[in-house]
Design an enzyme around this catalytic site. Structure first.
Site, PDB file in Angstrom:
ATOM      1  N   LYS A  31       0.962  -1.133   0.041  1.00  0.00           N
ATOM      2  CA  LYS A  31      -0.123  -0.104  -0.028  1.00  0.00           C
ATOM      3  C   LYS A  31       0.791   1.179   0.030  1.00  0.00           C
ATOM      4  O   LYS A  31       0.510   2.217  -0.721  1.00  0.00           O
ATOM      5  CB  LYS A  31      -0.787   0.003   1.298  1.00  0.00           C
ATOM      6  CG  LYS A  31      -1.990  -1.207   1.320  1.00  0.00           C
ATOM      7  CD  LYS A  31      -2.666  -1.141   2.759  1.00  0.00           C
ATOM      8  CE  LYS A  31      -3.597  -2.261   2.934  1.00  0.00           C
ATOM      9  NZ  LYS A  31      -4.180  -2.255   4.254  1.00  0.00           N
ATOM     10  N   ARG A  32       1.835   1.410   0.611  1.00  0.00           N
ATOM     11  CA  ARG A  32       2.612   2.350   0.910  1.00  0.00           C
ATOM     12  C   ARG A  32       3.612   2.923  -0.201  1.00  0.00           C
ATOM     13  O   ARG A  32       3.380   3.944  -0.507  1.00  0.00           O
ATOM     14  CB  ARG A  32       3.875   2.265   2.107  1.00  0.00           C
ATOM     15  CG  ARG A  32       4.590   3.384   2.307  1.00  0.00           C
ATOM     16  CD  ARG A  32       5.623   3.247   3.557  1.00  0.00           C
ATOM     17  NE  ARG A  32       6.287   1.992   3.446  1.00  0.00           N
ATOM     18  CZ  ARG A  32       7.468   2.023   2.752  1.00  0.00           C
ATOM     19  NH1 ARG A  32       7.988   3.018   2.208  1.00  0.00           N
ATOM     20  NH2 ARG A  32       8.305   0.856   2.595  1.00  0.00           N
TER      21      ARG A  32
END
Length: 501
Positions: A254-255
């Site tokens: 996600k990051r």
């Protein structure tokens, strides 16, 4: 034995496609074996867990068509059971109080610090069992605890031996006890239960028989096997799934990668749930005979944990390229579903898409239903997502649509006479009786002969004037579905030329 599996996400953000695939494989295995698929929300990280994330997870499962059995379990509600288990292990001498003063550390660096310490100790030949409080007499430990001295509770990992379990995907897994630190069960601050203890107690409590999760949990599994054994509980069967990697072979996160890894992105960008479910199933699992387009029923029929490969799956996409924003195979599969799926499944999705963009008319469900079905069937052949019905397909449902600049330059501006010719074609079509695909084609070709131009010039120009696009269905089918009035009016509108002026 009834199979009982679980999907246990943390509600700290949107549903990652890797987690969604784990949910799918658990669901498929439960449905294949006649077992139960359970949902547990691991919300013990109170600072990061949110109700919004929990709703997103539940909605994501519903969108994929993964129904769960029994009530949702919220891990935070089981904290008293987790603490009780740690205290029982302490009472039985299988755990001990660690009074080592807590060092202030940034939470994000805890795992790194533990790993670095373990590597340093291994290099120096330091015994993982060298904690000075491991063999502290019970009386001394009780006295210090009663005096209010803070302590963590750690599991006493045996000095010699190894953990062993047979993984359904990766085969026999072994690890020496000397490589495993005495794991913390309860933190010193507030007696907060840690992940491995909570997971094991909840899995025991829920009667989980098979744990199907990502390969990145293999290290945790060795620790959890120790806990099952210390608690005298049956160790479930494990199946660890290959990871889903980014194009550069790094972990899909996600990051780093943002919305492309979020399940809700695919819902919101017009993916058909069945198509994305089908795509996810093929990330790491191969059905018999290499068949790729599989219904939900076929996925259940063919699915087997033994069919999961050990090689990591690659999720191909090109960052900052809007045309390849996600995996080509995902887009191809979605297009296949849109092109071939039954109308009673597709039409409600198209209706929802048109309604969201203020293009829906109630007549499409009533007097104009036959026209609506005919139009959707015509235009769906070239579309990749449901968004295309309100984007590329807008001209079929509204007179207010955009013109593609490339199409204008290619089909309208290249030949100086095009505007005059299209006006002439409009006059020709006005007198055609009856007005349909065949008569419109005959009229266009006759007019092209009269004007001494190729029919293709009129076909391409008319397509751009009627739809704003350079490509699409047969021009004569477009005339047919739009009808005489709209076709003639758009041919005469001159909008692209007005816009240039």
């Amino acid at each position: 034995m009834t199979v009982r599996v679980r999907f246990a996400p943390s509600p700290t953000g949107y549903l990652h496609i890797g987690a969604a695939r784990s949910a799918l494989f658990n669901w498929l295995y439960a449905r294949k074996t006649g077992g139960k698929f359970l949902l547990r929300i691991e919300d013990t990280d109170l600072q990061r867990s949110t109700d919004e994330s929990t709703r997103s997870i539940i909605e994501g499962l519903e969108w994929l068509g993964l129904d769960y059995d029994e009530d949702i379990v919220f891990q935070s509600a089981n904290a008293p059971k987790h603490r009780e288990a740690a205290e029982r292990l302490l009472e039985e001498g299988k755990a001990y109080r660690d009074f080592t003063p807590k060092v202030q550390r940034d939470d994000k660096n805890v795992k790194e610090a533990v790993s670095e310490r373990a590597r340093a100790q291994e290099a120096e030949g330091v015994d993982q069992r060298s904690n000075p409080f491991r063999d502290l007499p019970k009386e001394a430990s009780d006295r210090r605890a009663a005096a209010g001295e803070p302590f963590a509770i750690r599991l006493k990992v045996p000095v010699s031996g190894k953990t062993r379990f047979d993984d359904i995907v990766y085969g026999t897994q072994e690890r020496n006890y000397t490589e495993i630190e005495d794991l913390v069960l309860l933190r010193s601050e507030g007696g907060h239960p840690l992940y491995n203890l909570s997971v094991v107690i909840d899995d025991i409590d829920m009667g989980i028989t098979h744990v199907i999760r990502g390969q990145d949990h293999l290290t945790n599994t060795h620790k959890q096997v120790l806990l099952y054994e210390a608690l005298g509980a049956t160790v479930p069967q494990f199946a660890h799934l290959p990871l889903i990697l980014a194009p550069n072979k790094g972990k899909l996160s996600k990051r780093k990668h943002g919305e492309v890894v979020s399940l809700t992105t695919y819902r919101d960008r017009g993916f058909v749930p069945a198509a994305f479910r089908n795509f996810l199933a093929l990330l790491g699992w191969s059905p018999p005979e290499g068949k790729e387009i599989l219904s939900k029923e076929e996925l259940v029929e063919y699915f087997a944990l033994e069919g999961i490969g050990r090689a990591n799956a690659i999720f191909n996409f090109t960052e900052n390229d809007p045309r390849r924003w996600t995996d080509d195979k995902a887009l191809w599969m979605n297009a296949e579903y849109i092109r071939t799926m039954a109308f009673d499944e597709l039409l409600p999705m198209v209706k929802a898409e048109l309604r969201a963009n203020k293009l829906w008319r109630e007549e499409y469900d009533e007097d104009d239903r036959a026209w609506f079905i005919k139009t959707v069937n015509l235009i769906r052949q070239r579309y990749f997502t449901l968004k295309d019905f309100s984007g590329q397909g807008r001209a079929y449902f509204s007179d207010d649509f955009d013109f593609d600049e490339t199409a204008i330059n290619k089909n309208l501006r290249k030949e100086p006479r095009t505007r005059e010719l299209l006006n002439g074609l409009a006059a020709k079509l006005e007198s055609v009786e009856p007005f349909n695909m065949e008569t419109a084609e005959a009229a266009l070709r006759a007019f092209a002969d009269e004007a001494g131009v190729k029919a293709g010039l009129l076909i391409n120009g008319a397509r751009t004037m009627l739809t704003g696009q350079a490509v699409g269905p047969s021009m004569f089918e477009i005339f047919d579905v739009l009808g005489r009035e709209a076709s003639v009016e758009r041919l005469r509108s001159g909008i692209p030329w007005f816009e240039k002026e």
